[in-house]
Motif scaffolding. Structure first.
Motif, mmCIF file in Angstrom:
data_model
loop_
_atom_site.group_PDB
_atom_site.id
_atom_site.type_symbol
_atom_site.label_atom_id
_atom_site.label_comp_id
_atom_site.label_asym_id
_atom_site.label_seq_id
_atom_site.Cartn_x
_atom_site.Cartn_y
_atom_site.Cartn_z
ATOM 1 N N GLY A 91 -14.462 -121.384 -90.108
ATOM 2 C CA GLY A 91 -13.665 -122.030 -91.147
ATOM 3 C C GLY A 91 -12.173 -121.969 -90.848
ATOM 4 N N VAL A 92 -11.706 -120.821 -90.362
ATOM 5 C CA VAL A 92 -10.294 -120.701 -90.009
ATOM 6 C C VAL A 92 -9.964 -121.606 -88.826
ATOM 7 N N PHE A 111 -9.802 -125.098 -90.048
ATOM 8 C CA PHE A 111 -8.571 -125.317 -90.797
ATOM 9 C C PHE A 111 -7.371 -125.477 -89.865
ATOM 10 N N LEU A 112 -7.348 -124.699 -88.784
ATOM 11 C CA LEU A 112 -6.255 -124.785 -87.817
ATOM 12 C C LEU A 112 -6.448 -125.913 -86.804
ATOM 13 N N LYS A 113 -7.516 -126.684 -86.979
ATOM 14 C CA LYS A 113 -7.862 -127.806 -86.109
ATOM 15 C C LYS A 113 -8.069 -127.370 -84.657
#
Length: 184
Positions: free
Chosen positions: A148-149, A152-154
């Motif tokens: 997920g992180v 989120f950071l692509k």
């Protein structure tokens, strides 16, 4: 010397423990410190094995993640109070070792470890299969959190979620290997 009616003014030092003896750890405290040092050394050995030997093992797109699994195992075996401090310290050491995926490993691993050990203490008894279940649950939550992180950071795409779950599954191979060492 005797003054005022034959009373001896000189008193020898009291036999027994003095104030400085309270500064030294007791044998029980020494054993506890030794146990935590050995747990830390085991995690460092796992880090070495992960970085030197197991980094090429790739199953279904996922590779082993030994150190978080060892940290979760120690936390589940030792309990919430001392285990949460251990998770925090070892996740910081894992981050500063240079082989962690990023700085977000510190809060993520600590929160997952505390959640899993509180779940185990509330609903399950201590044993091998409980440890296996809690480590599987913890590794799955940790890998999904890392995914997920990264999403989120692509840094990754959604289709790589199966690789994250495969990493959690492959990392579970560590539990039967290190369980006898942790219980000793």
């Amino acid at each position: 010397m005797k003054f005022f009616g034959g009373k001896n003014e000189f008193r020898p030092d009291r036999e027994g423990t003095g104030q400085l003896n309270k500064l030294w750890p007791t044998p029980k405290q020494q054993l506890r410190a030794l146990r935590w040092l050995l747990f830390s050394a085991l995690c460092l050995v796992g880090l070495l094995a992960q970085d030197v030997l197991l980094y090429r093992v790739n199953v279904w797109g996922g590779c082993t993640d030994v150190v978080p699994c060892l940290i979760l195992m120690v936390v589940v075996l030792q309990g919430a109070e001392s285990g949460s401090v251990f998770a925090l310290i070892m996740s910081v050491l894992y981050f500063f070792s240079g082989s962690s995926p990023g700085f977000h490993v510190i809060p993520l691993l600590t929160v997952v470890a505390v959640f899993v050990v509180i779940f185990r203490q509330a609903f399950l008894r201590q044993g091998f299969f409980t440890l296996l279940l809690c480590a599987a649950m913890g590794m799955t939550l940790y890998e999904l959190g890392m995914f997920g992180v990264s999403l989120f950071l692509k840094l990754t795409v959604v289709s790589r979620v199966w690789a994250a779950l495969a990493t959690a599954l492959v990392s579970m191979a560590v539990v039967p290997v290190f369980y006898p060492v942790l219980r000793a």
